[in-house]
Design a protein around this motif. Structure first.
Motif, PDB file in Angstrom:
ATOM      1  N   LYS A  33      35.803  65.033  98.837  1.00  0.00           N
ATOM      2  CA  LYS A  33      34.909  65.281  99.966  1.00  0.00           C
ATOM      3  C   LYS A  33      34.431  66.719  99.987  1.00  0.00           C
ATOM      4  CE  LYS A  33      36.933  61.811 103.035  1.00  0.00           C
ATOM      5  NZ  LYS A  33      37.367  61.473 104.394  1.00  0.00           N
ATOM      6  N   GLU A  49      37.425  49.389 108.276  1.00  0.00           N
ATOM      7  CA  GLU A  49      37.113  50.535 109.140  1.00  0.00           C
ATOM      8  C   GLU A  49      36.534  50.108 110.476  1.00  0.00           C
ATOM      9  OE1 GLU A  49      35.111  54.015 107.100  1.00  0.00           O
ATOM     10  OE2 GLU A  49      35.117  52.567 105.474  1.00  0.00           O
ATOM     11  N   GLU A  91      41.491  63.646  98.515  1.00  0.00           N
ATOM     12  CA  GLU A  91      42.213  62.821  99.463  1.00  0.00           C
ATOM     13  C   GLU A  91      42.705  61.534  98.826  1.00  0.00           C
ATOM     14  OE1 GLU A  91      40.212  63.048 103.534  1.00  0.00           O
ATOM     15  OE2 GLU A  91      40.491  60.900 103.254  1.00  0.00           O
ATOM     16  N   GLU A  92      43.826  61.091  99.285  1.00  0.00           N
ATOM     17  CA  GLU A  92      44.386  59.799  98.897  1.00  0.00           C
ATOM     18  C   GLU A  92      43.444  58.679  99.375  1.00  0.00           C
ATOM     19  OE1 GLU A  92      48.270  57.408 100.764  1.00  0.00           O
ATOM     20  OE2 GLU A  92      47.482  59.218 101.646  1.00  0.00           O
ATOM     21  N   PHE A  93      43.255  57.656  98.549  1.00  0.00           N
ATOM     22  CA  PHE A  93      42.389  56.530  98.914  1.00  0.00           C
ATOM     23  C   PHE A  93      43.141  55.578  99.847  1.00  0.00           C
ATOM     24  CE2 PHE A  93      40.846  52.174  98.223  1.00  0.00           C
ATOM     25  CZ  PHE A  93      39.494  52.341  98.461  1.00  0.00           C
ATOM     26  N   MET A  94      42.468  55.166 100.905  1.00  0.00           N
ATOM     27  CA  MET A  94      43.070  54.193 101.837  1.00  0.00           C
ATOM     28  C   MET A  94      42.323  52.880 101.695  1.00  0.00           C
ATOM     29  SD  MET A  94      43.553  56.497 105.296  1.00  0.00           S
ATOM     30  CE  MET A  94      41.873  57.096 105.431  1.00  0.00           C
ATOM     31  N   GLY A 108      26.030  62.795 105.206  1.00  0.00           N
ATOM     32  CA  GLY A 108      26.596  61.508 104.826  1.00  0.00           C
ATOM     33  C   GLY A 108      26.648  61.254 103.323  1.00  0.00           C
ATOM     34  N   MET A 110      40.772  53.749 109.781  1.00  0.00           N
ATOM     35  CA  MET A 110      41.007  52.757 108.732  1.00  0.00           C
ATOM     36  C   MET A 110      42.246  51.952 109.117  1.00  0.00           C
ATOM     37  SD  MET A 110      39.798  51.938 105.569  1.00  0.00           S
ATOM     38  CE  MET A 110      39.183  53.352 104.667  1.00  0.00           C
ATOM     39  N   LYS A 151      35.613  69.415 106.717  1.00  0.00           N
ATOM     40  CA  LYS A 151      36.631  68.384 106.450  1.00  0.00           C
ATOM     41  C   LYS A 151      38.009  69.030 106.343  1.00  0.00           C
ATOM     42  CE  LYS A 151      33.813  64.763 105.585  1.00  0.00           C
ATOM     43  NZ  LYS A 151      33.578  63.799 106.676  1.00  0.00           N
ATOM     44  N   ALA A 161      45.028  60.260 105.677  1.00  0.00           N
ATOM     45  CA  ALA A 161      45.371  60.239 104.249  1.00  0.00           C
ATOM     46  C   ALA A 161      45.869  61.610 103.802  1.00  0.00           C
ATOM     47  CB  ALA A 161      44.135  59.850 103.438  1.00  0.00           C
ATOM     48  N   ILE A 176      34.000  58.419  95.975  1.00  0.00           N
ATOM     49  CA  ILE A 176      35.224  57.671  95.679  1.00  0.00           C
ATOM     50  C   ILE A 176      35.230  57.423  94.179  1.00  0.00           C
ATOM     51  CG2 ILE A 176      36.479  55.499  96.094  1.00  0.00           C
ATOM     52  CD1 ILE A 176      35.292  55.638  98.972  1.00  0.00           C
ATOM     53  N   VAL A 235      30.782  62.460 100.247  1.00  0.00           N
ATOM     54  CA  VAL A 235      32.065  61.825  99.922  1.00  0.00           C
ATOM     55  C   VAL A 235      31.923  60.956  98.680  1.00  0.00           C
ATOM     56  CG1 VAL A 235      33.805  60.171 100.724  1.00  0.00           C
ATOM     57  CG2 VAL A 235      32.895  61.898 102.287  1.00  0.00           C
ATOM     58  N   VAL A 288      40.010  58.401 109.332  1.00  0.00           N
ATOM     59  CA  VAL A 288      39.181  58.725 108.165  1.00  0.00           C
ATOM     60  C   VAL A 288      38.489  60.066 108.416  1.00  0.00           C
ATOM     61  CG1 VAL A 288      37.210  58.024 106.747  1.00  0.00           C
ATOM     62  CG2 VAL A 288      38.787  56.294 107.628  1.00  0.00           C
ATOM     63  N   GLU A 289      37.917  60.202 109.594  1.00  0.00           N
ATOM     64  CA  GLU A 289      37.217  61.448 109.928  1.00  0.00           C
ATOM     65  C   GLU A 289      36.959  61.525 111.424  1.00  0.00           C
ATOM     66  OE1 GLU A 289      33.078  61.901 109.077  1.00  0.00           O
ATOM     67  OE2 GLU A 289      32.622  59.834 109.592  1.00  0.00           O
ATOM     68  N   VAL A 323      39.616  60.155  96.340  1.00  0.00           N
ATOM     69  CA  VAL A 323      38.465  60.487  97.180  1.00  0.00           C
ATOM     70  C   VAL A 323      38.212  61.993  97.158  1.00  0.00           C
ATOM     71  CG1 VAL A 323      37.491  60.282  99.498  1.00  0.00           C
ATOM     72  CG2 VAL A 323      39.091  58.535  98.667  1.00  0.00           C
TER      73      VAL A 323
HETATM   74  N1  LIG Z   1      40.602  58.470 102.163  1.00  0.00           N
HETATM   75  C1  LIG Z   1      39.696  57.502 102.093  1.00  0.00           C
HETATM   76  N2  LIG Z   1      40.025  56.293 101.602  1.00  0.00           N
HETATM   77  C2  LIG Z   1      39.115  55.311 101.496  1.00  0.00           C
HETATM   78  N3  LIG Z   1      37.825  55.440 101.861  1.00  0.00           N
HETATM   79  C3  LIG Z   1      37.432  56.621 102.361  1.00  0.00           C
HETATM   80  C4  LIG Z   1      38.343  57.708 102.514  1.00  0.00           C
HETATM   81  N4  LIG Z   1      37.667  58.734 103.044  1.00  0.00           N
HETATM   82  C5  LIG Z   1      36.398  58.330 103.198  1.00  0.00           C
HETATM   83  N5  LIG Z   1      36.246  57.054 102.795  1.00  0.00           N
HETATM   84  C6  LIG Z   1      35.013  56.246 102.831  1.00  0.00           C
HETATM   85  O1  LIG Z   1      33.893  57.110 102.740  1.00  0.00           O
HETATM   86  C7  LIG Z   1      33.120  57.032 103.924  1.00  0.00           C
HETATM   87  C8  LIG Z   1      32.588  58.423 104.271  1.00  0.00           C
HETATM   88  O2  LIG Z   1      33.662  59.304 104.466  1.00  0.00           O
HETATM   89  P1  LIG Z   1      33.742  60.193 105.767  1.00  0.00           P
HETATM   90  O3  LIG Z   1      35.007  60.966 105.731  1.00  0.00           O
HETATM   91  O4  LIG Z   1      33.506  59.322 106.948  1.00  0.00           O
HETATM   92  O5  LIG Z   1      32.583  61.236 105.535  1.00  0.00           O
HETATM   93  P2  LIG Z   1      31.076  61.359 106.039  1.00  0.00           P
HETATM   94  O6  LIG Z   1      30.850  60.340 107.126  1.00  0.00           O
HETATM   95  O7  LIG Z   1      31.025  62.749 106.528  1.00  0.00           O
HETATM   96  O8  LIG Z   1      30.258  61.139 104.828  1.00  0.00           O
HETATM   97  C9  LIG Z   1      34.051  56.459 104.961  1.00  0.00           C
HETATM   98  O9  LIG Z   1      33.361  55.780 105.978  1.00  0.00           O
HETATM   99  C10 LIG Z   1      34.903  55.517 104.122  1.00  0.00           C
HETATM  100  O10 LIG Z   1      34.228  54.300 103.884  1.00  0.00           O
END
Ligand SMILES: Nc1ncnc2c1ncn2[C@@H]1O[C@H](COP(=O)(O)OP(=O)(O)O)[C@@H](O)[C@H]1O
Ligand SMILES: [Mg+2]
Length: 423
Positions: free
Chosen positions: A149, A197, A190-193, A156, A278, A107, A122, A161, A159, A288-289, A147
């Motif tokens: 990570k 999605e 990370e900042e929350f968005m 999966g 997002m 990440k 973010a 929140i 992460v 997001v990723e 957030v």
């Molecule tokens: N900065 C963010 N703000 C809000 N939601 C987030 C953020 N980052 C991740 N998420 C939520 O978490 C989920 C998983 O994060 P992600 O970065 O996709 O990691 P992974 O799929 O590797 O677990 C995302 O699909 C989203 O719903």
């Protein structure tokens, strides 16, 4: 040509279904595969990370192309393994180099890549146990939710929140002391968005690219997007809220700088880029990723809408001819509903007899976690089957997938009856 597909889930059954529609495919092998892929070729019991085993298989079966389904072999460097081997170096692997796979494998790597190339995402900072105190005081200055990570692959689950500063500090400490093993020895904060999605999928040779049909997936186990995260309980392609203007913005602000970033950073990337997005309340779209492969269950909704010969697409990608391709997108919507084992994503039982697939003729049923034993099809995983339906009207596609999800039976069967509820 003989093609080897790596993986064993619903995504791979879908690839097998699609690859064998191509006249260019003589024989498909899948390692290790599942009863779904076995309908389209020969399953060979070699694990996706057993590179020596894969090498033997490729040489023995005269494989001329390798398509990689899951992320783990990519992150472990299967592309480079082929390139560095005299007997394998001319056999194309569809999937990025180890360096490129870091976009998913780390990440921190992917955040730095986005910042470096001005790709909207973010705000973040990364920490290890070396600067734990700094991390804690950073958290104190942030807004909630916040957030956290795990840097590395965590299937999966990496992460979190967090809804309070206290919770975030506690989780941060636990992550750095091994909550997700090595994967969380580095943590991205990370900042929350806040937004909605969806995902876009790009096929690239590292220079040119083509955009495949987009999709939205449903990650939570419970209806109304409640409860624990899963590998994915359903997908809709295309997400009805995604407009042409939005796609244009994504292409200009995100896809083009991503591919240009590969060039600038000399990242070798032949394969799929999955970009999780997002859409914020103000209309901005941020990343997001990245994933370094197709999504599952998104593949089960995306590939049925792709009109092109996928083997031809792969060949052109490998030969630097991707720019000559026109992507043909079926105008119908596709809706995939996952049938899972009772208890998933927690503990669940395997070995339940599956009935009713043969009676379904208006959906495609892809196998995810199934197995054949004594001539019977039984459950063999948390996510068992994926039911995909195509229809001009996405609501009708949902109805058909729901109807057929109902028809299939096995003890403990569960599926979300609300896929698409938020659209
Ligand atoms: N900065 C963010 N703000 C809000 N939601 C987030 C953020 N980052 C991740 N998420 C939520 O978490 C989920 C998983 O994060 P992600 O970065 O996709 O990691 P992974 O799929 O590797 O677990 C995302 O699909 C989203 O719903
Ligand atoms: Mg994700």
């Amino acid at each position: 040509m003989n093609i080897l597909l790596l993986g064993s889930g619903g995504r791979e059954h879908t690839f097998a279904w699609k690859i064998t529609q191509s006249k260019l495919c003589t024989q498909l092998f899948t390692a290790p595969g599942n009863p779904g892929t076995a309908q389209f070729g020969i399953n060979i019991n070699v694990e996706v990370t057993d590179f020596e085993g894969i090498k033997n298989l490729v040489l023995e079966k005269n494989v001329e192309m390798v398509v990689v389904g899951p992320e783990v072999p990519l992150v472990e460097g299967i592309y480079d393994f082929f390139l560095e081997d005299d007997q394998l170096k001319n056999i194309p692997v569809i999937g990025p180099s180890k360096n490129g796979a870091q976009l998913e494998g780390s990440k921190a790597f992917s955040k730095a890549f986005m910042i470096r190339h001005n790709i909207p995402t973010a705000a973040y900072k990364e920490f290890t146990s070396e600067n734990l105190e700094e991390g804690l005081s950073y958290i104190e200055k942030q807004n909630i939710p916040i957030v956290l990570k795990a840097d590395g692959l965590a299937a999966g689950k990496g992460v979190l929140i967090c809804q309070s500063i206290e919770e975030a500090k506690e989780e941060f400490r636990e992550m750095l002391s091994g909550k997700f093993g090595d994967a969380s020895s580095k943590v991205v904060i990370e900042e929350f968005m806040d937004g909605i999605e969806f995902s876009v999928f790009v096929l690239t040779d590292g220079k040119d690219y083509k955009i495949l049909p987009s999709a939205k997936d449903y990650k939570r186990i419970g209806e109304g997007d409640s409860g624990l995260n899963t590998g994915g309980m359903g997908a809709v392609s295309p997400p009805p809220f995604v407009t042409d203007d939005m796609m244009k913005m994504v292409e200009e602000k995100i896809i083009q700088p991503t591919i240009a970033g590969f060039q600038k950073d000399k990242i070798v990337y032949i394969g799929f880029v999955y970009i999780g997005l997002m859409v914020l309340k103000n209309g901005e779209i941020k990343v997001v990723e990245y994933n370094c492969r197709m999504g599952d269950p998104e593949t089960e909704a995306v590939l049925p809408r792709l009109g092109n010969d996928i083997v031809e697409l792969f060949s052109k990608t490998v030969n630097g001819e991707l720019s000559t391709v026109n992507i043909q997108e079926d105008q119908r919507a596709a809706v995939t509903i996952i049938l899972s084992s009772g208890g998933y994503p927690g503990d669940f039982e395997k070995g339940k007899v599956i009935n009713g697939i043969d009676e379904i003729n208006d959906s495609i049923v892809f196998h995810a976690g199934t197995k054949t034993e004594n001539g019977k099809l039984i459950t063999n995983g948390g996510r068992v089957l994926a039911v995909t339906s195509l229809h001009e009207n996405w609501k009708e596609a949902i109805r058909i997938s729901n109807k057929n999800a109902e028809k299939i039976s096995f003890e403990g069967k569960y599926f979300r009856r609300d896929i698409g509820f938020d659209l």
